[in-house]
Write an enzyme that holds these catalytic residues in place. Structure first.
Site, PDB file in Angstrom:
ATOM      1  N   GLU A  47     -11.059 -17.657 -26.024  1.00 38.89           N
ATOM      2  CA  GLU A  47     -11.601 -17.250 -27.326  1.00 38.89           C
ATOM      3  C   GLU A  47     -13.082 -16.948 -27.153  1.00 38.89           C
ATOM      4  OE1 GLU A  47     -11.024 -20.001 -30.594  1.00 38.89           O
ATOM      5  OE2 GLU A  47     -12.859 -19.329 -31.554  1.00 38.89           O
TER       6      GLU A  47
ATOM      7  N   GLU B 244     -20.666 -16.563 -35.453  1.00 36.35           N
ATOM      8  CA  GLU B 244     -20.236 -17.315 -36.618  1.00 36.35           C
ATOM      9  C   GLU B 244     -21.464 -17.978 -37.210  1.00 36.35           C
ATOM     10  OE1 GLU B 244     -17.280 -20.247 -35.556  1.00 36.35           O
ATOM     11  OE2 GLU B 244     -18.258 -20.697 -33.661  1.00 36.35           O
TER      12      GLU B 244
END
Length: 297
Positions: A172, A177
């Site tokens: 990932e 974010e």
């Protein structure tokens, strides 16, 4: 956007990198110190655009279903409090060339009249089965939400083999974010076997004054067989190489296809749940998403 655990804690304190007068980068890494020495200034080659979405279309229309799937998710995997829908209330073109993802404080009611136990609705899009690529430049120009505790926007990549390999073995890459309680700071992270969740390879990038909800910024990941680097407005703030991950005693699992995800989560383990100071609705705007293929020089 962590698939399992989202909380990160730094050991040894932050370190500052002099990237520019108006920005600073803060970083932490829970893996062995020998894994922190990655140096990779830039990929040696060219980028050839292969895919893009500029989100042009009438106000109130849906994102292009030939490029995106709107996920319907009653629950997340990190304790989030949002029910992701395919409703135009939660995702729509604004008529000015942007895709809007909107989180609303409401309980979703399905066609049978059943009410969700989640107190918010929001949206999550992915390109699984439509755009899956190994290596390249993945970038988006976005205005993030204004923030507040529990607001969690993300632009990330997930290994296309997640169904077979599982997470985090599939790999990932969190391109960006943001924890809403820190609206002037974003982070970029790498997750794989032995370096996932709170032990991810992570670096953060902070604006000195403005918040990321005050205007648009370009967030990008450049990825080749040798490594990756994360950039904000073309300023690199995080680098990871295959050799550096190997030096840390971990496996590099980033030599296969990944697909894109953009979502606006609410609550969960990354920034906690919203409190009385967090106002709704929250909205993020995406001006464009572009994907390029790496062509070695």
């Amino acid at each position: 956007m962590l698939v399992m655990l989202a909380e990160r804690r730094c050991r040894g304190g932050p370190r500052q990198l002099a990237l520019a007068a108006v920005v600073s980068a803060l970083g932490c890494n829970q893996l062995p110190e020998k894994g922190e020495g990655d140096v990779w200034h830039a990929p040696q080659g060219n980028w050839a655009e292969v895919w893009r979405d500029d989100f042009d279309g009438p106000a109130g229309s849906a994102p292009d279903v030939s490029k995106w799937t709107l996920e319907i998710r009653p629950h997340g995997q990190n304790g989030e409090q949002d029910y992701d829908t395919d409703s135009r209330q939660n995702s729509f073109l604004d008529g000015n060339g942007n895709l809007a993802l909107r989180a609303v404080q409401e309980r979703f009611v399905d066609a049978m009249g059943h009410t969700s136990d989640q107190p918010f609705t929001s949206a999550r899009l992915d390109t699984k089965g439509k755009l899956e690529q190994a290596y390249g430049r993945f970038e988006a120009r976005m205005q993030l939400p204004r923030g507040g505790r529990g607001v969690w926007p993300a632009f990330w990549l997930l290994g296309s083999n997640v169904g077979e390999a599982g997470w985090p073995e599939c790999g990932e890459v969190d391109i960006i974010e943001m924890a809403g309680s820190r609206p002037n700071q974003i982070s970029g992270s790498l997750h794989g076997p032995g370096y996932s969740g709170g032990n991810a390879f992570t670096r953060s990038f902070a604006l000195n004054a403005d918040a990321f909800g005050d205007g648009f910024h370009v967030f990008a990941l450049e990825w080749t067989p040798d490594g990756m680097r994360w950039l904000v407005d073309e300023k690199p703030f995080h680098v990871r190489t295959a050799s550096g991950v190997a030096d840390a005693g971990r496996d590099w699992v980033f030599d296969h296809a990944f697909y894109l995800i953009i979502n606006l989560a609410i609550g969960g383990q990354f920034d906690g749940d919203p409190d009385a100071s967090t106002s709704f609705p929250q909205q993020m705007l995406i001006d464009y998403v572009r994907v390029s293929r790496y062509e070695p020089g």
